[in-house]
Enzyme design. Sequence first.
Site, short mmCIF file in Angstrom:
data_model
loop_
_atom_site.label_atom_id
_atom_site.label_comp_id
_atom_site.label_asym_id
_atom_site.label_seq_id
_atom_site.Cartn_x
_atom_site.Cartn_y
_atom_site.Cartn_z
N SER A 134 0.84 -1.20 0.00
CA SER A 134 0.00 0.00 0.00
C SER A 134 0.88 1.25 0.00
O SER A 134 1.58 1.52 -0.97
CB SER A 134 -0.96 -0.04 1.19
OG SER A 134 -1.91 0.98 1.13
N GLU A 174 -13.93 11.18 -7.73
CA GLU A 174 -13.96 12.04 -8.90
C GLU A 174 -13.49 11.23 -10.10
O GLU A 174 -12.37 10.74 -10.12
CB GLU A 174 -13.04 13.25 -8.69
CG GLU A 174 -13.45 14.13 -7.52
CD GLU A 174 -14.74 14.89 -7.78
OE1 GLU A 174 -15.22 14.85 -8.94
OE2 GLU A 174 -15.27 15.48 -6.83
N HIS A 199 -4.59 -0.70 -3.73
CA HIS A 199 -6.02 -0.94 -3.45
C HIS A 199 -6.84 -0.53 -4.69
O HIS A 199 -7.92 0.04 -4.58
CB HIS A 199 -6.49 -0.12 -2.24
CG HIS A 199 -5.75 -0.39 -0.97
ND1 HIS A 199 -6.02 -1.46 -0.14
CD2 HIS A 199 -4.74 0.29 -0.39
CE1 HIS A 199 -5.21 -1.43 0.91
NE2 HIS A 199 -4.42 -0.38 0.77
#
Length: 286
Positions: free
Chosen positions: A143, A161, A185
Amino acid sequence: MQKIKGTLIPIGGNEDKGIEADEMYTLEFIDEGILYHVVKEAGGIDAEIVVIPTASSIPVEVGENYLTAFTTLGCNNVTVLDIRSKEDSEKENSIELIKNADCVMFSGGDQSKITDKISGTTIHTILVDRYKNEKGFVIAGTSAGAMAMAKEMIAGGSASESFIKGAVNMYKGLGLIPELIIDTHFIKRGRFGRISEAVAQFPKLIGIGLAEDTGLIIKNNHFEIIGSGMVIIFDGRKIKHNNHSVLKEGTPMSLTNLKTHILSNGDRFNIKNKKIEVLPIEAPFI
């Protein structure tokens, strides 16, 4: 491109840590899991592994989780290096651990914490030097720890967005793999828009979207996909229309001829010539 001797293993987050109670899952973790590959690349269960949970808001708990995971794999020499300031990165103990490690593993959390507390320090210099010059030296990161490997690092931004200028915040990372921009992710959190904007800003770089429990083994200017999910590659080198530079913040963007590839376990990518080698359909699962 310089010939790099070390190995990078960026991971998309939420990798299996072998904590399932079911014996079947534990056996799969030991034989096939991403952390198994990390240990293997570092030289096996006797490798000196240093876990750095700097990115995490709960570094003690995260460090303990990795101690448990690597112990489950049979590792004997695992140390947690809890760096919470640049001063910690200059301590003699920190420097010695990084000098002697076979593998350094960065946890998830906030990637900006890694760069703020490690970038430009003595241990950063040692990490870069060893990665470039020492065969068998491994730097892994999940991550945030994966995203910080890049030179042009995604520091944050809205995934909701769709493709809006300003949806992604860029920052300077550790510069270990300057040819790539890494996001993690990727599938679960719907981050297509923000890596697309990152590639629009830096079209000569390759964008990498890593799903959870999925990673790359990067060495010799190639990478191979490991884990259970997919990797989406964004190649913007031949973009024909890119209006990022002329738009105001918050304006919908357009981008044409952005090439994408969807790869999975066992597939390979040549970072130097951008060529793909897809695992044959009839090949066994790795």
